[in-house]
Design an enzyme around this catalytic site. Structure first.
Site, PDB file in Angstrom:
ATOM      1  N   ILE A  31      11.602  36.018  35.520  1.00 35.51           N
ATOM      2  CA  ILE A  31      10.537  35.673  36.459  1.00 35.51           C
ATOM      3  C   ILE A  31      10.147  34.201  36.321  1.00 35.51           C
ATOM      4  O   ILE A  31       9.784  33.547  37.308  1.00 35.51           O
ATOM      5  CB  ILE A  31       9.313  36.602  36.302  1.00 35.51           C
ATOM      6  CG1 ILE A  31       8.362  36.453  37.503  1.00 35.51           C
ATOM      7  CG2 ILE A  31       8.581  36.351  34.994  1.00 35.51           C
ATOM      8  CD1 ILE A  31       8.963  36.845  38.836  1.00 35.51           C
ATOM      9  N   ALA A  32      10.227  33.648  35.113  1.00 36.73           N
ATOM     10  CA  ALA A  32       9.964  32.223  34.929  1.00 36.73           C
ATOM     11  C   ALA A  32      10.969  31.394  35.716  1.00 36.73           C
ATOM     12  O   ALA A  32      10.614  30.376  36.346  1.00 36.73           O
ATOM     13  CB  ALA A  32      10.024  31.859  33.449  1.00 36.73           C
ATOM     14  N   SER A  52       8.871  27.932  24.830  1.00 33.39           N
ATOM     15  CA  SER A  52       9.511  29.176  24.428  1.00 33.39           C
ATOM     16  C   SER A  52       9.255  29.406  22.952  1.00 33.39           C
ATOM     17  O   SER A  52       8.736  28.529  22.254  1.00 33.39           O
ATOM     18  CB  SER A  52      11.015  29.103  24.701  1.00 33.39           C
ATOM     19  OG  SER A  52      11.671  30.284  24.260  1.00 33.39           O
ATOM     20  N   ARG A  53       9.636  30.582  22.476  1.00 33.41           N
ATOM     21  CA  ARG A  53       9.517  30.859  21.045  1.00 33.41           C
ATOM     22  C   ARG A  53      10.619  30.170  20.244  1.00 33.41           C
ATOM     23  O   ARG A  53      10.562  30.124  19.024  1.00 33.41           O
ATOM     24  CB  ARG A  53       9.556  32.365  20.807  1.00 33.41           C
ATOM     25  CG  ARG A  53       8.316  33.098  21.296  1.00 33.41           C
ATOM     26  CD  ARG A  53       8.462  34.590  21.183  1.00 33.41           C
ATOM     27  NE  ARG A  53       9.523  35.092  22.048  1.00 33.41           N
ATOM     28  CZ  ARG A  53       9.868  36.374  22.136  1.00 33.41           C
ATOM     29  NH1 ARG A  53       9.248  37.260  21.394  1.00 33.41           N
ATOM     30  NH2 ARG A  53      10.836  36.756  22.962  1.00 33.41           N
ATOM     31  N   TYR A  74       4.780  28.221  22.047  1.00 30.56           N
ATOM     32  CA  TYR A  74       3.780  28.328  23.111  1.00 30.56           C
ATOM     33  C   TYR A  74       2.558  27.463  22.804  1.00 30.56           C
ATOM     34  O   TYR A  74       1.940  26.896  23.716  1.00 30.56           O
ATOM     35  CB  TYR A  74       3.363  29.781  23.299  1.00 30.56           C
ATOM     36  CG  TYR A  74       4.484  30.703  23.722  1.00 30.56           C
ATOM     37  CD1 TYR A  74       5.560  30.237  24.481  1.00 30.56           C
ATOM     38  CD2 TYR A  74       4.479  32.049  23.350  1.00 30.56           C
ATOM     39  CE1 TYR A  74       6.585  31.085  24.872  1.00 30.56           C
ATOM     40  CE2 TYR A  74       5.501  32.904  23.739  1.00 30.56           C
ATOM     41  CZ  TYR A  74       6.549  32.420  24.495  1.00 30.56           C
ATOM     42  OH  TYR A  74       7.559  33.271  24.871  1.00 30.56           O
ATOM     43  N   HIS A  95       0.780  39.121  28.106  1.00 26.55           N
ATOM     44  CA  HIS A  95       0.022  38.385  29.123  1.00 26.55           C
ATOM     45  C   HIS A  95      -1.390  38.042  28.638  1.00 26.55           C
ATOM     46  O   HIS A  95      -1.863  36.912  28.817  1.00 26.55           O
ATOM     47  CB  HIS A  95      -0.070  39.202  30.414  1.00 26.55           C
ATOM     48  CG  HIS A  95       1.228  39.285  31.148  1.00 26.55           C
ATOM     49  ND1 HIS A  95       1.367  39.955  32.347  1.00 26.55           N
ATOM     50  CD2 HIS A  95       2.455  38.777  30.862  1.00 26.55           C
ATOM     51  CE1 HIS A  95       2.620  39.848  32.766  1.00 26.55           C
ATOM     52  NE2 HIS A  95       3.293  39.162  31.881  1.00 26.55           N
ATOM     53  N   LYS A 113       1.770  39.077  37.135  1.00 21.88           N
ATOM     54  CA  LYS A 113       1.221  40.427  37.222  1.00 21.88           C
ATOM     55  C   LYS A 113       1.980  41.370  36.298  1.00 21.88           C
ATOM     56  O   LYS A 113       3.187  41.178  36.076  1.00 21.88           O
ATOM     57  CB  LYS A 113       1.216  40.924  38.675  1.00 21.88           C
ATOM     58  CG  LYS A 113       2.613  41.013  39.331  1.00 21.88           C
ATOM     59  CD  LYS A 113       3.312  42.314  39.006  1.00 21.88           C
ATOM     60  CE  LYS A 113       4.736  42.343  39.475  1.00 21.88           C
ATOM     61  NZ  LYS A 113       5.518  43.414  38.855  1.00 21.88           N
ATOM     62  N   ASP A 192       4.805  47.502  36.073  1.00 18.91           N
ATOM     63  CA  ASP A 192       5.796  46.753  36.833  1.00 18.91           C
ATOM     64  C   ASP A 192       5.734  47.060  38.323  1.00 18.91           C
ATOM     65  O   ASP A 192       5.765  46.158  39.156  1.00 18.91           O
ATOM     66  CB  ASP A 192       7.199  47.081  36.330  1.00 18.91           C
ATOM     67  CG  ASP A 192       7.821  45.945  35.554  1.00 18.91           C
ATOM     68  OD1 ASP A 192       8.160  44.938  36.182  1.00 18.91           O
ATOM     69  OD2 ASP A 192       7.950  46.069  34.324  1.00 18.91           O
TER      70      ASP A 192
END
Length: 344
Positions: A31-32, A52-53, A74, A95, A113, A192
Site C-alpha cells: 500500500i505504501a 522502514s525497520r 520509523y 497503525h 485504514k 481489511d
C-alpha cells in the site's frame, strides 16, 4: 419526486492544485508503494523521505520511487525536519502506535485504514492529535473520490426520498500465508474488507442503534466471513457482509422511498453507478474503473488543502466518523468473539 434531468458534477478540486507538502512514507509494503505512485502520477505533493525497520528496505524503496532520503527506523523518519506529514502504511496492528509516534513528533498524519484496531485506540489518536495541534485523518480513500461527491449531493438534495436500506458487500478469496489470514497481523475480513461496508453504511445512515453480527471461521484461526445487520434511527437498516474465503459481488446500494443508487463492482473504487426510480427512469454515472494508483491521491490532496488552510480536520472523513465506524466493528467483534492479540 422525479429524478433530476442530469447528475450533478463532482465538486472535487483538482488534486494537482493542492499546495504541495513534504511527505514521509512510514512503511515500505504494497500500500505504501501504491500511495507513493499515486502521488507521483496525479499530484504535486513531494515524497521527501521513507522510513522502514531496516536500512536496506528503506533504501530499495527510495531508489524505486526516487525518494531523496531513506531512514532505517520509523523514529528517524518522524524526526526528519524535512517532513511535514507522515503516511502510516504499516500492518493494522501497528497503525495506532505508529500514528502516535508521528503525532508526538509534531507531524500531521494520514493513517491507512483502518485507523486503529478498535475505537479506544482511535479515540487516543484523536485526543493526541488535538493536544498536538496537528491534523490526523484516516486514509479511507473511498469517501474522497469524485463519484462519492456526486452521491453526496444526491443524498443532500433528497433525490432518493427517505432512506430505508443500505446494502454493501466486499469479499475476496485468499490462500497460503497471505497476511489477511494471519492472526498475529489482526487478519480476517473485518479490518481489511468490512471497513468499506461499515464506513459506507455509517456515512449514509449515521450511528446505528443496534447491531447483530454472525461469523464463520477460517482454518488459520481468523474469521472467514462476517455478516452484520444494523438498525438506524427512522427504522432504516444496513446489511453488510465481508469474506476472505470466497469472492463476492462487492457491490452496494442505497435505497430510499423514491429512488435508489446501485453501484457496480467494486463499489468502493472509481467506477460506475446507476440512479433509478419506481417509474423505471434511470441516470447513469460513468468513469474509468481504476484501482489504487488511480484514486489514493484524492485523500492526500484533501489533507494538503486543509493543512495549508490551517485546519486540522476534513469534513469528508472526520476522526469522529472514524471512531464511530470502529465502534460498529467493535460491537460486531464482541458478538462473534473476535479478539486481536494486542487486546488480550
Amino acid at each position: 419526486m422525479a429524478l433530476p434531468t442530469s447528475l450533478p458534477a463532482a465538486r472535487t478540486p483538482d488534486p494537482t492544485q493542492a499546495p504541495p507538502l513534504r511527505w514521509g512514507i512510514l512503511g515500505t509494503g504494497w500500500i505504501a508503494s501504491q500511495f507513493t505512485q499515486a502521488l507521483r502520477e496525479h499530484t504535486t505533493q513531494r515524497v521527501a523521505a521513507v522510513g522502514s525497520r531496516s536500512t536496506e528496505s528503506a533504501a530499495a524503496f527510495a531508489d524505486r520511487f526516487e525518494v531523496p532520503t531513506a531512514h532505517g527506523s520509523y523514529d528517524a523518519l518522524v524526526a526528519d525536519e524535512g517532513v511535514d506529514v507522515v503516511y502510516v502504511a504499516t500492518p493494522h496492528n501497528f497503525h495506532h502506535p505508529d500514528a502516535l509516534r508521528a503525532i508526538r513528533a509534531g507531524k500531521h498524519v494520514l493513517i491507512e485504514k483502518p485507523i486503529a484496531l478498535n475505537a479506544d485506540q482511535a479515540r487516543e489518536i484523536e485526543a493526541e492529535a488535538a493536544r498536538a495541534g496537528v491534523m490526523a485523518m484516516e486514509a479511507l480513500w473511498t469517501l474522497f473520490l469524485p463519484k462519492f461527491d456526486v452521491v453526496r449531493q444526491l443524498l443532500a438534495d433528497g433525490v432518493l426520498g427517505s432512506l430505508r436500506t443500505v446494502l454493501a458487500d466486499h469479499g475476496q478469496y485468499f490462500e497460503g500465508d497471505h497476511r489477511i489470514l494471519r492472526p498475529d497481523l489482526a487478519g480476517g475480513p473485518m479490518l481489511d474488507l468490512m471497513t468499506y461496508p461499515a464506513s459506507f453504511a455509517h456515512w449514509v445512515l449515521g450511528e446505528p442503534t443496534e447491531a447483530i453480527a454472525r461469523t464463520t471461521w477460517a482454518p488459520t484461526g481468523v474469521t472467514g466471513q462476517t455478516a452484520i445487520m444494523l438498525t438506524h434511527p427512522g427504522d432504516a437498516q444496513a446489511l453488510l457482509h465481508s469474506s476472505v474465503v470466497s469472492p463476492t459481488p462487492t457491490t452496494a446500494a442505497i435505497c430510499g422511498e423514491e429512488a435508489m443508487i446501485t453501484f457496480d463492482p467494486d463499489f468502493y473504487i472509481p467506477g460506475d453507478f446507476t440512479v433509478s426510480d419506481h417509474t423505471g427512469a434511470t441516470l447513469r454515472y460513468t468513469e474509468p474503473k481504476v484501482a489504487h494508483t488511480g484514486g489514493l491521491h484524492y485523500q492526500a490532496a484533501e489533507l494538503a488543502r486543509r493543512v495549508a488552510a490551517g485546519e486540522t480536520a476534513s469534513p469528508l472523513r472526520t476522526l469522529t466518523d472514524s471512531v464511530q465506524t470502529m465502534a460498529i466493528m467493535d460491537e460486531a467483534r464482541r458478538q462473534i468473539g473476535e479478539v486481536y492479540a494486542e487486546e488480550r
